[in-house]
Scaffold this motif. Structure first.
Motif, PDB file in Angstrom:
ATOM      1  N   LYS A 142      40.209  31.198  31.464  1.00 26.24           N
ATOM      2  CA  LYS A 142      40.857  32.169  32.326  1.00 26.24           C
ATOM      3  C   LYS A 142      41.521  33.221  31.490  1.00 26.24           C
ATOM      4  CE  LYS A 142      45.561  30.467  32.338  1.00 26.24           C
ATOM      5  NZ  LYS A 142      46.523  31.713  32.110  1.00 26.24           N
ATOM      6  N   SER A 151      38.436  38.827  40.844  1.00 26.13           N
ATOM      7  CA  SER A 151      37.697  37.498  40.752  1.00 26.13           C
ATOM      8  C   SER A 151      36.532  37.164  41.273  1.00 26.13           C
ATOM      9  CB  SER A 151      38.778  36.406  41.468  1.00 26.13           C
ATOM     10  OG  SER A 151      38.344  34.937  41.125  1.00 26.13           O
ATOM     11  N   ASN A 233      47.037  29.590  38.869  1.00 24.54           N
ATOM     12  CA  ASN A 233      46.103  28.424  38.385  1.00 24.54           C
ATOM     13  C   ASN A 233      46.886  27.199  38.281  1.00 24.54           C
ATOM     14  OD1 ASN A 233      47.258  29.197  35.475  1.00 24.54           O
ATOM     15  ND2 ASN A 233      46.417  31.230  36.330  1.00 24.54           N
ATOM     16  N   VAL A 432      39.072  28.709  43.587  1.00 22.46           N
ATOM     17  CA  VAL A 432      39.688  29.995  42.860  1.00 22.46           C
ATOM     18  C   VAL A 432      40.110  31.048  43.886  1.00 22.46           C
ATOM     19  CG1 VAL A 432      39.355  31.712  41.140  1.00 22.46           C
ATOM     20  CG2 VAL A 432      38.821  29.523  40.775  1.00 22.46           C
TER      21      VAL A 432
END
Length: 479
Positions: A142, A151, A233, A432
């Motif tokens: 990350k 993303s 995250n 994600v």
């Protein structure tokens, strides 16, 4: 395709992550004979180095960051290492890198620890040099973007060369023993899973507290802030593990299927369910520390603290709030999950003067890995003036419970899983993107309502509004 790689290619091999985590983890795995003797490790970065200079660089990092009792066979480990200088922004040099890697007998694992802006040109360079294909795995460190759109761009670029079953998106929190033990706690003990629902749990708290400030991450952190650096995250992964339904099996697909269901069930957060803050000068551990604006050298609206009241809208968790809190320059370095159970429906001891407290499960992740369950017990005595009950902790300190086992760096497990091809502790693309959708909606609400971080003194637990966020529900943060 299932294979154990015999080549590991580290991009960003001279960076801070490589020095602190990657090289020490690989050396520790080598010392425990967990990676095959023929596995070669190739480092690459912009710095000009020969193989011998990179080995000297690695030795210095190992002596600094790896405990002495885990450096067994360090000389043999260093002989696994080689190095190739590379500027990933151009195709020049990727052919030389391919020659350095050679032809793997079994397969190649790539760990990409570079700025996200280099992901796409690096992928193109790997394709150009033939370092792709079915016997190649790609691990991404990350940050994977700054919002859903960026993303998706990164994931699309990687997907142009690699299938989803070849892509390993890393979240190092998932490599921590206590995080993995959360699954064992829930699904290997009959006394917990039947109670793991809204009927018996009042609320859940997840705290990631840091005492440090910017620590050389000025440019990255001021662009990211606490919500993108930690909540998007690490904290949402912890929430998903706490809230997920029992998977059908302990494998990558089953576990990640259940996690993404939780993430997609997160309710949109309303304006009064978040608090942001930014630290000012104060003291931590008796030492004076500067404010965020002083460290940054300018004014900024970036949040260094965020507290969120979230909900998972499904049958299991209907009505149970999940309180998330993270911040810098807080009084303690601590990551923990608190599961607060409800009170017993009827106290048979009330007429005897006894006061009841609900059970509380505290799962410590760092700096100490431990599990504590508070139980009600009778205070010894003849009870002539009534029965007294007290909450007594039942503690399991993980290092004490498993004497003789090394306390491993989280990256050890993850790097070994990358080499062997186990995706269970890595994050899938749909996870994600579900995380980013929730975070983007919160940030859009802040922007629409002109939310500016409230100030808090370094060494405190954040703005007073964060305390009020929980206390208006009758909840006290675990401190």
């Amino acid at each position: 395709m299932s294979f154990t790689a015999d080549r590991l290619l580290l991009f960003g091999a001279t960076g801070d992550l490589a020095q602190r985590m990657l090289l020490p983890s690989l050396c520790a795995l080598h010392a425990d004979e967990l990676i095959a003797p023929d596995v070669k490790i190739i480092g690459t970065a912009r710095s000009e180095m020969s193989d011998s200079e990179f080995r000297a660089f690695a030795r210095e990092a190992l002596e600094k960051y790896l405990p002495a009792d885990r450096r067994g066979g360090m000389a043999d480990f260093l002989n696994r290492l080689s190095y190739q200088t590379l500027d990933a922004t151009t195709l020049d040099g990727f052919d030389d890198l391919a020659r350095k890697v050679g032809t793997p007998a079994r397969g190649l694992a790539i760990f990409l620890s570079t700025a996200p802006s280099l992901f796409e040109p690096t992928i193109k360079g790997l394709q150009h040099a033939g370092l792709d294909g079915k016997t190649v795995r790609m691990c991404l460190e990350k940050p994977l973007g700054t919002d859903l759109g960026s993303s998706c761009e990164i994931n699309d670029a990687v997907a142009s060369a690699f299938e989803e079953d070849q892509i390993f998106r890393i979240d190092h929190y998932l490599g921590k023993e206590t995080v993995q033990n959360l699954l064992a706690l829930r699904f290997a003990n009959i006394m917990f899973e039947p109670l793991w629902n809204a009927a018996h749990i009042e609320h859940v708290q997840i705290t990631v507290a840091e005492t440090v400030g910017l620590e050389g991450r000025v440019a990255f952190y001021d662009d990211a802030g606490a919500i993108r650096d930690m909540v998007q995250n690490h904290m949402l992964q912890l929430l998903a593990l706490v809230a997920m339904e029992p998977p059908s099996d302990f494998d990558a697909t089953a576990i990640r299927d259940e996690k993404v269901k939780v993430l997609r069930s997160l309710r949109a957060v309303s304006g009064n369910e978040t608090v942001t803050g930014q630290y000012r000068a104060g003291a931590i551990g008796g030492q004076a520390v500067p404010g965020y604006d002083d460290e940054l050298g300018k004014d900024s609206d970036t949040e260094t603290f965020v507290a969120i009241k979230g909900h998972v809208d499904n049958w299991r968790w209907k009505g149970v709030p999940f309180y998330l809190r993270t911040g810098k320059r807080l009084p303690q370095r601590r990551t923990e999950i608190v599961v607060q159970f409800r009170c017993v429906p009827h106290s048979i001891f009330a007429e005897k003067g006894a006061r009841m407290e609900p059970n509380r499960l505290v799962i410590g992740i760092q700096p100490e890995e431990n599990i504590s369950l508070n139980l009600m017990a009778k205070v010894p005595g003849l009870d002539r003036e009534g029965i007294r009950l007290r909450s007594v902790p039942l503690d399991i300190a993980m290092p004490d419970a498993f004497v003789g086992q090394h306390r491993r760096i989280a990256y050890e497990r993850l790097l070994l899983d990358l080499i062997e091809g186990d995706q269970t502790l890595f994050v899938r693309r749909d996870e994600v993107e579900a995380q980013w959708e929730w975070i983007d909606a919160i940030r859009a609400g802040w922007s629409a309502n002109g939310v500016v971080p409230k100030t808090y003194t370094a060494g405190s637990w954040g703005p007073s509004a964060a305390i009020a966020l929980a206390e208006r529900d009758g909840v006290t943060w675990n401190e």
